[in-house]
Design a protein around this motif. Structure first.
Motif, PDB file in Angstrom:
ATOM      1  N   TRP A 149       6.579 -12.110  -2.588  1.00  0.00           N
ATOM      2  CA  TRP A 149       5.627 -12.225  -1.241  1.00  0.00           C
ATOM      3  C   TRP A 149       6.037 -13.356  -0.452  1.00  0.00           C
ATOM      4  CZ3 TRP A 149       3.622 -12.006  -5.856  1.00  0.00           C
ATOM      5  CH2 TRP A 149       2.582 -13.129  -6.328  1.00  0.00           C
ATOM      6  N   GLU A 188       1.156 -15.893   2.368  1.00  0.00           N
ATOM      7  CA  GLU A 188       0.109 -14.903   2.798  1.00  0.00           C
ATOM      8  C   GLU A 188      -0.274 -15.214   4.137  1.00  0.00           C
ATOM      9  OE1 GLU A 188      -1.470 -18.268   0.714  1.00  0.00           O
ATOM     10  OE2 GLU A 188      -0.189 -16.777   0.091  1.00  0.00           O
ATOM     11  N   LYS A 245      -3.521 -11.296   4.191  1.00  0.00           N
ATOM     12  CA  LYS A 245      -2.746 -10.201   3.927  1.00  0.00           C
ATOM     13  C   LYS A 245      -1.305 -10.659   3.510  1.00  0.00           C
ATOM     14  CE  LYS A 245      -0.864  -9.641   8.827  1.00  0.00           C
ATOM     15  NZ  LYS A 245      -0.752  -8.668   9.660  1.00  0.00           N
ATOM     16  N   ALA A 246      -0.571  -9.553   2.569  1.00  0.00           N
ATOM     17  CA  ALA A 246       0.875 -10.217   2.201  1.00  0.00           C
ATOM     18  C   ALA A 246       1.634  -8.873   2.146  1.00  0.00           C
ATOM     19  CB  ALA A 246       0.512 -10.916   1.068  1.00  0.00           C
ATOM     20  N   SER A 247       2.841  -9.210   2.376  1.00  0.00           N
ATOM     21  CA  SER A 247       4.055  -7.959   2.024  1.00  0.00           C
ATOM     22  C   SER A 247       4.487  -8.046   0.760  1.00  0.00           C
ATOM     23  CB  SER A 247       5.087  -7.904   3.110  1.00  0.00           C
ATOM     24  OG  SER A 247       4.527  -7.742   4.396  1.00  0.00           O
ATOM     25  N   SER A 273      10.889  -3.299   0.478  1.00  0.00           N
ATOM     26  CA  SER A 273       9.491  -3.323   0.634  1.00  0.00           C
ATOM     27  C   SER A 273       8.647  -2.427  -0.089  1.00  0.00           C
ATOM     28  CB  SER A 273       9.252  -3.263   2.273  1.00  0.00           C
ATOM     29  OG  SER A 273       7.612  -3.135   2.258  1.00  0.00           O
ATOM     30  N   ASN A 310       1.852  -3.492   1.319  1.00  0.00           N
ATOM     31  CA  ASN A 310       1.225  -4.738   1.599  1.00  0.00           C
ATOM     32  C   ASN A 310       0.065  -4.566   0.767  1.00  0.00           C
ATOM     33  OD1 ASN A 310       2.860  -5.295   4.134  1.00  0.00           O
ATOM     34  ND2 ASN A 310       2.208  -3.306   4.941  1.00  0.00           N
ATOM     35  N   GLN A 363      -4.154  -6.495   0.898  1.00  0.00           N
ATOM     36  CA  GLN A 363      -4.974  -6.979   1.612  1.00  0.00           C
ATOM     37  C   GLN A 363      -6.075  -7.666   0.458  1.00  0.00           C
ATOM     38  OE1 GLN A 363      -7.051  -4.931   4.731  1.00  0.00           O
ATOM     39  NE2 GLN A 363      -5.199  -4.744   5.732  1.00  0.00           N
ATOM     40  N   TYR A 418      -4.157  -2.278  -2.266  1.00  0.00           N
ATOM     41  CA  TYR A 418      -2.505  -2.113  -1.927  1.00  0.00           C
ATOM     42  C   TYR A 418      -2.531  -1.026  -1.006  1.00  0.00           C
ATOM     43  CZ  TYR A 418       1.979  -1.038  -3.180  1.00  0.00           C
ATOM     44  OH  TYR A 418       3.714  -0.842  -3.008  1.00  0.00           O
ATOM     45  N   THR A 465       0.015   1.337   1.183  1.00  0.00           N
ATOM     46  CA  THR A 465       1.377   1.709   1.865  1.00  0.00           C
ATOM     47  C   THR A 465       1.229   2.777   3.022  1.00  0.00           C
ATOM     48  OG1 THR A 465       1.205   3.594   0.007  1.00  0.00           O
ATOM     49  CG2 THR A 465       2.182   1.447  -0.737  1.00  0.00           C
TER      50      THR A 465
END
Length: 134
Positions: free
Chosen positions: A22, A25, A51-53, A62, A65, A67, A81, A83
């Motif tokens: 990722w 963040e 948050k992060a991808s 991808s 993501n 949070q 998680y 989507t």
């Protein structure tokens, strides 16, 4: 006198990178966090949201993501998680209609920092079969 070993480069063309990565963040406001995450940490003081991808390393695709809420006082993290899926296509505009799908909030000891907490959460997502395992 003892002979020193000679170092040589070993090329392994069969090595394939695995796992999830990722980008750094990003801290977000509580108002930007998903309602289920905010409700899960309601009543806690000093909670920070991030948050992060997530990216699948082998394919570069991808995965969605996450949070995460960090409660430094309690030493806990709570994460979801997220989507995004196409739920349908608008009949008038022919544009896709997207909908977010989330896991239930998951609480756990957060470790040493946010990156450690994300790593712990990803490990649990792998164990649950939600994201690819290494």
């Amino acid at each position: 006198m003892r002979e020193q070993p000679i170092g040589e480069v070993v090329e392994d063309d069969d090595w394939v990178p695995t796992g999830v990565m990722w980008p750094p963040e990003e801290e977000i406001e509580a108002s930007e966090a998903h309602d289920s995450l905010v409700k899960a940490v309601a009543g806690s003081r000093g909670v920070k949201f991030f948050k992060a991808s997530l990216i699948d390393v082998p394919s570069g695709c991808s995965l969605g993501n996450l949070q995460i809420a960090i409660d430094e006082v309690a030493g806990e993290a709570c994460a979801i998680y997220v989507t995004t899926h196409i739920a349908q296509v608008d009949a008038e505009t022919a544009e896709p209609v997207f909908v977010d799908e989330t896991t239930r909030p998951f609480k756990f000891p957060h470790g040493t920092d946010v990156e450690d907490a994300i790593s712990i959460f990803c490990k649990n997502l792998r164990l649950a079969g939600i994201i690819p395992s290494e």
